[in-house]
Design an enzyme around this catalytic site. Sequence first.
Site, mmCIF file in Angstrom:
data_model
loop_
_atom_site.group_PDB
_atom_site.id
_atom_site.type_symbol
_atom_site.label_atom_id
_atom_site.label_comp_id
_atom_site.label_asym_id
_atom_site.label_seq_id
_atom_site.Cartn_x
_atom_site.Cartn_y
_atom_site.Cartn_z
ATOM 1 N N ASP A 204 0.855 -1.195 0.000
ATOM 2 C CA ASP A 204 0.000 0.000 0.000
ATOM 3 C C ASP A 204 0.889 1.242 0.000
ATOM 4 O O ASP A 204 0.710 2.154 0.797
ATOM 5 C CB ASP A 204 -0.911 -0.016 1.232
ATOM 6 C CG ASP A 204 -1.993 1.060 1.179
ATOM 7 O OD1 ASP A 204 -2.413 1.429 0.064
ATOM 8 O OD2 ASP A 204 -2.415 1.527 2.250
ATOM 9 N N ASP A 221 3.600 1.860 7.916
ATOM 10 C CA ASP A 221 2.351 1.122 7.698
ATOM 11 C C ASP A 221 2.476 0.000 6.671
ATOM 12 O O ASP A 221 1.999 0.101 5.547
ATOM 13 C CB ASP A 221 1.235 2.089 7.283
ATOM 14 C CG ASP A 221 -0.137 1.427 7.395
ATOM 15 O OD1 ASP A 221 -0.225 0.325 7.957
ATOM 16 O OD2 ASP A 221 -1.114 2.030 6.909
#
Length: 331
Positions: A204, A221
């Site tokens: 992502d 993340d």
Amino acid sequence: MPQMPLATDYHGLTPDVILTAIESLGIYPETGLLALNSYENRVYQFRCDRGNRYVVKFYRPGRWSDEQIQEEHSFTHELAQQEVPVAEPLAVDGVTLHHFQGYRFTLFSSIGGRPFEVDNFDHLEQIGRFIGRIHQLGSARPFAHRVQLSPNIWCHDAIKGLRQNLHVPAHLETDFFDAAEALASGIDQIWQAHSHKNIRLHGDLHPGNILWTPDGPGFVDLDDACMGPAVQDLWMMLSGDRPTQLMQLDILLEGYEEFCSFDHKQLALVEALRGMRMLYHCGWISRRWEDPAFPMYFPWFAEDTYWQQQIGAYREQLQLLAEPALSLQSY
């Protein structure tokens, strides 16, 4: 001591529970909890009584297994060991995944920085180098438990969920699902026509997951780390018209290929991956709608205008699938 059953939602994750969970690790927050921009998990920044800044992430109940989370942590640790600047889970007594009252959580050192600007070409080349290093390590071996990027989950499961959840306005259902199914079919055709090697990815890697620090980029993340084609971690760095995207791609790959070879045939997957993300994002909001945070942050999801826009966007994306793929040979 047996662990409590895993929680099924966030209703029990009160401020007192969060603070007590952190304190159970021997870390005592001195400031309040600053909620960070995360919808899938619950993420907070704080400073402890020793002056250290931390980020704590409480994983969404039911999303990942312990094995999948540990695999994310292990991959991040491998990258940090190779001096890739990632937000690495902190080990407390040798453990990075903690349990408290049915919730699973992880502690990170806070990475301070400003947003990454994709139009800064010097920075973009540095990003390319680090993605190349991430993929060099990611190619070494596969994930055993994390998911594999494919149209089955990102397209077809998303559409199936949208049909079941009944969020599409009744008078727009036919047009919406016709457009969604046509886009998914087009993505299937491209995916099947272009074989590719799957490697471990960030998964992502949009500009919001890169912070610019005084020492350069910091990657955060890895919650969506997965197996997939290398181009998945590159295409979200591209924006603007075609000439601009080609310039950005050329700069990215100049840095990338210092560390890792890139199969340029994967560029044929860029618009398919973009279409997959569009369908997945819509299905994701629908799937999470019972979470009180989602109606608050995505109020337009309940408006006809949103669904009309999606119909137009899916039709436009289907047309883009038929256009020639990005290629640096003609650049």
